[in-house]
Design a protein around this motif. Structure first.
Motif, PDB file in Angstrom:
ATOM      1  N   UNK A 157      26.652  15.645 -17.815  1.00  0.00           N
ATOM      2  CA  UNK A 157      25.208  15.503 -17.568  1.00  0.00           C
ATOM      3  C   UNK A 157      24.740  14.140 -18.046  1.00  0.00           C
ATOM      4  N   UNK A 158      25.329  13.103 -17.467  1.00  0.00           N
ATOM      5  CA  UNK A 158      25.073  11.712 -17.876  1.00  0.00           C
ATOM      6  C   UNK A 158      24.967  10.876 -16.602  1.00  0.00           C
ATOM      7  N   UNK A 159      24.567   9.623 -16.725  1.00  0.00           N
ATOM      8  CA  UNK A 159      24.526   8.774 -15.532  1.00  0.00           C
ATOM      9  C   UNK A 159      25.955   8.533 -15.057  1.00  0.00           C
ATOM     10  N   UNK A 160      26.132   8.267 -13.741  1.00  0.00           N
ATOM     11  CA  UNK A 160      27.492   8.100 -13.227  1.00  0.00           C
ATOM     12  C   UNK A 160      28.134   6.837 -13.806  1.00  0.00           C
ATOM     13  N   UNK A 161      27.326   5.838 -14.115  1.00  0.00           N
ATOM     14  CA  UNK A 161      27.857   4.616 -14.724  1.00  0.00           C
ATOM     15  C   UNK A 161      28.501   4.931 -16.077  1.00  0.00           C
ATOM     16  N   UNK A 162      27.770   5.715 -16.855  1.00  0.00           N
ATOM     17  CA  UNK A 162      28.270   6.077 -18.183  1.00  0.00           C
ATOM     18  C   UNK A 162      29.552   6.903 -18.065  1.00  0.00           C
ATOM     19  N   UNK A 163      29.545   7.838 -17.126  1.00  0.00           N
ATOM     20  CA  UNK A 163      30.733   8.680 -16.962  1.00  0.00           C
ATOM     21  C   UNK A 163      31.930   7.814 -16.601  1.00  0.00           C
ATOM     22  N   UNK A 164      31.726   6.889 -15.670  1.00  0.00           N
ATOM     23  CA  UNK A 164      32.844   6.065 -15.210  1.00  0.00           C
ATOM     24  C   UNK A 164      33.403   5.237 -16.372  1.00  0.00           C
ATOM     25  N   UNK A 219      12.922  14.620  -4.655  1.00  0.00           N
ATOM     26  CA  UNK A 219      13.931  13.562  -4.589  1.00  0.00           C
ATOM     27  C   UNK A 219      14.558  13.324  -5.969  1.00  0.00           C
ATOM     28  N   UNK A 220      13.730  13.322  -7.017  1.00  0.00           N
ATOM     29  CA  UNK A 220      14.257  13.085  -8.363  1.00  0.00           C
ATOM     30  C   UNK A 220      15.169  14.229  -8.832  1.00  0.00           C
ATOM     31  N   UNK A 221      14.721  15.456  -8.560  1.00  0.00           N
ATOM     32  CA  UNK A 221      15.545  16.609  -8.947  1.00  0.00           C
ATOM     33  C   UNK A 221      16.876  16.569  -8.200  1.00  0.00           C
ATOM     34  N   UNK A 222      16.782  16.283  -6.900  1.00  0.00           N
ATOM     35  CA  UNK A 222      17.983  16.241  -6.073  1.00  0.00           C
ATOM     36  C   UNK A 222      18.934  15.155  -6.570  1.00  0.00           C
ATOM     37  N   UNK A 223      18.380  14.012  -6.935  1.00  0.00           N
ATOM     38  CA  UNK A 223      19.214  12.919  -7.455  1.00  0.00           C
ATOM     39  C   UNK A 223      19.947  13.374  -8.718  1.00  0.00           C
ATOM     40  N   UNK A 224      19.209  13.993  -9.625  1.00  0.00           N
ATOM     41  CA  UNK A 224      19.855  14.463 -10.861  1.00  0.00           C
ATOM     42  C   UNK A 224      20.921  15.513 -10.568  1.00  0.00           C
ATOM     43  N   UNK A 225      20.588  16.421  -9.629  1.00  0.00           N
ATOM     44  CA  UNK A 225      21.570  17.459  -9.276  1.00  0.00           C
ATOM     45  C   UNK A 225      22.805  16.837  -8.634  1.00  0.00           C
ATOM     46  N   UNK A 226      22.567  15.885  -7.748  1.00  0.00           N
ATOM     47  CA  UNK A 226      23.690  15.248  -7.057  1.00  0.00           C
ATOM     48  C   UNK A 226      24.576  14.495  -8.042  1.00  0.00           C
ATOM     49  N   UNK A 227      23.930  13.784  -8.972  1.00  0.00           N
ATOM     50  CA  UNK A 227      24.707  13.064  -9.990  1.00  0.00           C
ATOM     51  C   UNK A 227      25.587  14.041 -10.771  1.00  0.00           C
ATOM     52  N   UNK A 228      24.988  15.162 -11.149  1.00  0.00           N
ATOM     53  CA  UNK A 228      25.733  16.157 -11.921  1.00  0.00           C
ATOM     54  C   UNK A 228      26.912  16.694 -11.107  1.00  0.00           C
ATOM     55  N   UNK A 229      26.649  17.030  -9.852  1.00  0.00           N
ATOM     56  CA  UNK A 229      27.701  17.563  -8.975  1.00  0.00           C
ATOM     57  C   UNK A 229      28.828  16.545  -8.818  1.00  0.00           C
ATOM     58  N   UNK A 230      28.437  15.309  -8.494  1.00  0.00           N
ATOM     59  CA  UNK A 230      29.454  14.274  -8.267  1.00  0.00           C
ATOM     60  C   UNK A 230      30.214  13.966  -9.553  1.00  0.00           C
ATOM     61  N   UNK A 231      29.488  13.949 -10.675  1.00  0.00           N
ATOM     62  CA  UNK A 231      30.150  13.707 -11.963  1.00  0.00           C
ATOM     63  C   UNK A 231      31.177  14.791 -12.272  1.00  0.00           C
ATOM     64  N   UNK A 232      30.785  16.045 -12.038  1.00  0.00           N
ATOM     65  CA  UNK A 232      31.692  17.152 -12.356  1.00  0.00           C
ATOM     66  C   UNK A 232      32.957  17.043 -11.511  1.00  0.00           C
ATOM     67  N   UNK A 233      32.758  16.748 -10.226  1.00  0.00           N
ATOM     68  CA  UNK A 233      33.903  16.608  -9.319  1.00  0.00           C
ATOM     69  C   UNK A 233      34.774  15.416  -9.727  1.00  0.00           C
ATOM     70  N   UNK A 234      34.105  14.300  -9.968  1.00  0.00           N
ATOM     71  CA  UNK A 234      34.822  13.079 -10.306  1.00  0.00           C
ATOM     72  C   UNK A 234      35.634  13.273 -11.594  1.00  0.00           C
ATOM     73  N   UNK A 235      34.989  13.847 -12.604  1.00  0.00           N
ATOM     74  CA  UNK A 235      35.663  14.028 -13.889  1.00  0.00           C
ATOM     75  C   UNK A 235      36.842  14.984 -13.744  1.00  0.00           C
ATOM     76  N   UNK A 236      36.606  16.057 -13.001  1.00  0.00           N
ATOM     77  CA  UNK A 236      37.678  17.033 -12.846  1.00  0.00           C
ATOM     78  C   UNK A 236      38.876  16.406 -12.129  1.00  0.00           C
ATOM     79  N   UNK A 237      38.631  15.746 -11.001  1.00  0.00           N
ATOM     80  CA  UNK A 237      39.701  15.086 -10.247  1.00  0.00           C
ATOM     81  C   UNK A 237      40.441  14.075 -11.117  1.00  0.00           C
ATOM     82  N   UNK A 238      39.633  13.257 -11.791  1.00  0.00           N
ATOM     83  CA  UNK A 238      40.199  12.168 -12.586  1.00  0.00           C
ATOM     84  C   UNK A 238      41.109  12.730 -13.685  1.00  0.00           C
TER      85      UNK A 238
END
Lengths: 486, 486
Positions: free
Chosen positions: B453-460, B359-378
């Motif tokens: 590779x940061x928390x989504x809060x920090x990225x936002x 669960x922890x690995x998946x959370x970190x992976x998901x955060x990374x995936x979502x961050x990459x997508x979010x940053x790229x789109x933004x």
């Protein structure tokens, strides 16, 4: 065109000439053979080749490992099985890490908090001599910081080679560091007959010789002496500092064994303290790097890889370059950085961990002291050996007379006679010790290097087997009468 | 004669030209000012300059830290608050250390047991391709092993300079490694318009250019791409291998982000697997070093300093020299070596720690995936920016149009325009990101490097402030209409 040794920079190949791997590799092979059930006259290899206390039965310090365990897994901060001071220390150390995690990078020179704590220690050690935390560079071990300083002192391509005065004998890993950086090693002989004292006339001879063949930039000192076990007194240190000032030499002072001084009545005074006490004429001028390490004989934390150096009077631009060079390693390992804090700031008398900590440190120190005495007495009493007292550090370094027959066999085999001695000792008795020629050639004068930073059981086993081998060797080469175990 | 920069080997001074310290130092200074109560329009500095996940709010993996805590303090082996698999794993790891202590040295290439466990992982990853544990070299981080290989590939004094083909853009720490070893960097441009693909024609142009000015020895690849975030497919890897074989280039493959592939449907195949599948013509011949690291975006264990490389088809003598070079560092830190075991061999479904770990690995992976997508789109939607998808690794690397007014100010100040952009962003909004010119100059084409590779809060928080700065900059330089936050 495959990459081959032909293509490699000769400076790198020079590192490869270091003999220290062959004997260790052989020892490992014998250990593997024993594990596979091969019958030998011994059941395990005893390794006194170089310092690795925990491997050699010296117990780790409980307080240090408790603090690190809590730092690694901060949930333990609320585990009341750990004493309050363990948890307080861990809490403070965790706070010093970015994101409160040992998994974060630190600045290249180390955690700011730990730099300040190291500076505090040095000031306390040197009775108030000021220390600037910005002059502290935390590294992944002494060797790494020495490599960096040696590279800074090497000459640019195409210019005359830079040189470094080094003691003879020198630490057995020093030659490869100098070779790797392309710095020429210029030996000054320590006076074995005077307990391995540094001799001013010999320094003057060495610098004259050096000026004939290179550009001497620096002088390396090991105090306490590795492998000689001597400790310089204040007067001797003053002489070295005056010499360095007169000859404009950068002082590289290996003080990693400052925590392992064990001679009765011997007090180590640091080079920095002496420099300060000599007044502004020297204090404002002599360039110096002093090295310390977590891998010393008492803590014995080699696997964590941590050490630090303090630079004194070093040009600001050079300091920035040193920081950038450390930056290439990104940062040094965090558990080791945190462990430096514990080593330099032990629990205080009012702390719950004080008693156990003090007792464990004292036990390790006592073992080291007794081992050094026992080894010196034992070896000194063997026929064909003599051993100066070792009052600091983790080695004894006896002089050994090697029988003519062995000298001849060594010559025929194209190896150093002391190397052959150590090889045969390893094969016959399973004891791995260092050949003195790895610490620099002393003419036809041979030495052995034994690490005494080991458990007393291990030391006793090694001495007994070494004695058996040595007497057998003398017997077979000299037809001497049967000799007694001392 | 004080040691000064004048005396220092120019190769070392070249390292010092790296720009990466100035901005970070400035960020640190601002953080200190904030701590001292200086009023700014922001309350903290957000750092997306380079990867340091724990510092940036990515949580450490519990199982790993539990195992390490037990290894550090083996009394915890009997603490039933730790799951059975934690204690079993720790027991096995402790056994692998000399003297059952993490405080002991290890062989220079790392603990024998961990070398074998790494080999097991690689064989499993590559569906059975054989791996020899003797080809595994454990290092205190990727950078350290890369430095070693680069030094091995450097030319001897007085001979023509050796060169290395490097991607453009390249990882921002690569230039200093090459400069430090005196190896000439010869860029091959990645095709931004094709998602940063490696282009065969461009490789051929690059090698022709290289042969005119140096002796090209090696080719550096980053897959997943740092900072570009691309992942090569099998066909592209085959092309590179054939090219390297034809041009007799040693392949240095940075695969440290193999654990951080996050593009939908993207599967990373290793260079070694492709090399094997290409049959003996290549498999027996192409020299390769593949690098992996504990400091990747998912585990994020930067502070422990551990990585490893696998050498393939490398001359035996060169391997021995590599070992000797590692021997100069004595050994790499033990906690990091042990952590590699956990990273490469996670708990299995029947283990008590499996669920939480997964669960922890998946959370970190998901955060990374979502961050990459979010940053790229933004970023892609901001005026004057465009951003290729990042499907692996920890960075996004948008192209940015810099207003003419900023270009002029940069020219007047003698700095790169993207560096000025990043400086002003830091000062105005407290966001620290990398200037693309640190990843190699792309003509008048500017880029920014943001670690996701940061928390989504920090990225936002970072994106929001970057947007405000960017729009303000465009507004003030172009008098464009007010632009909306995407």
């Amino acid at each position: 065109m495959r990459m081959s040794l032909r293509d490699v920079d000769p400076r790198l190949k020079a590192i490869g000439d270091s003999p220290c791997n062959a004997l260790r590799a052989h020892a490992l092979q014998i250990t593997q053979e024993l594990a596979q059930g091969v019958q030998k006259s011994f059941s395990r290899v005893v390794d006194l080749y170089s310092v690795d206390p925990h491997q050699a039965g010296v117990p780790p310090i409980t307080f240090l490992h408790q603090v690190l365990a809590v730092c690694l897994y901060p949930e333990l901060l609320s585990d009341e099985n750990f004493a309050v001071d363990v948890r307080q220390r861990a809490r403070r150390l965790i706070q010093s890490c970015e994101g409160s995690s040992v998994g974060s990078y630190t600045p290249s020179c180390g955690l700011d908090y730990i730099q300040h704590r190291i500076a505090e220690f040095i000031t306390r050690r040197d009775a108030g001599v000021p220390t600037d935390a910005h002059n502290i560079f935390i590294c992944s071990g002494f060797q790494r910081s020495l490599m960096m300083m040696t590279k800074l002192l090497s000459s640019p391509e195409g210019e005359p080679q830079n040189g470094m005065l080094v003691p003879l004998p020198y630490p057995h890993t020093l030659a490869m560091v100098l070779a790797g950086a392309g710095v020429r090693s210029m030996p000054y002989r320590l006076r074995e007959d005077a307990g391995w004292a540094v001799d001013l006339e010999e320094l003057q001879r060495a610098i004259r010789t050096a000026r004939e063949c290179c550009r001497p930039m620096a002088m390396y000192i090991s105090n306490p002496g590795n492998p000689t076990g001597h400790v310089q007194n204040r007067k001797s240190i003053e002489e070295v500092i005056k010499f360095a000032a007169a000859e404009k030499l950068f002082l590289l002072v290996n003080e990693v064994d400052q925590h392992s001084v064990h001679g009765s009545g011997i007090q180590l005074v640091s080079y920095k303290k002496v420099l300060f006490d000599m007044g502004p004429k020297y204090w404002d001028r002599v360039e110096m790097a002093s090295f310390d390490s977590l891998s010393n004989g008492v803590m014995g934390e080699c696997g964590l890889r941590a050490g630090y150096m303090e630079l004194v009077n070093v040009d600001q631009e050079v300091m920035i370059l040193a920081e950038t060079m450390l930056c290439m390693d990104i940062s040094s390992p965090v558990p080791g950085q945190l462990a430096l804090d514990v080593m330099l700031h032990p629990p205080q008398p009012s702390d719950p961990s004080y008693d156990l900590y003090t007792q464990e440190i004292l036990t390790n120190q006592t073992t080291l002291t007794e081992n050094a005495l026992r080894a010196q007495d034992f070896l000194d009493s063997l026929p064909g050996m003599s051993c100066q007292p070792a009052v600091g550090g983790v080695y004894v370094y006896p002089c050994v007379e090697i029988p003519a027959g062995v000298l001849e066999r060594a010559k025929a085999a194209g190896v150093e006679a002391d190397v052959l001695y150590c090889q045969e000792l390893l094969e016959e008795q399973g004891v791995c010790i260092g050949a003195g020629s790895e610490n620099g050639h002393m003419g036809g004068n041979y030495h052995l290097r034994l690490c005494v930073g080991v458990s007393s059981v291990l030391l006793e086993e090694a001495l007994e087997r070494l004695c058996a081998f040595h007497l057998r060797l003398l017997d077979s080469h000299r037809c001497e009468p049967h000799l007694e175990f001392p």
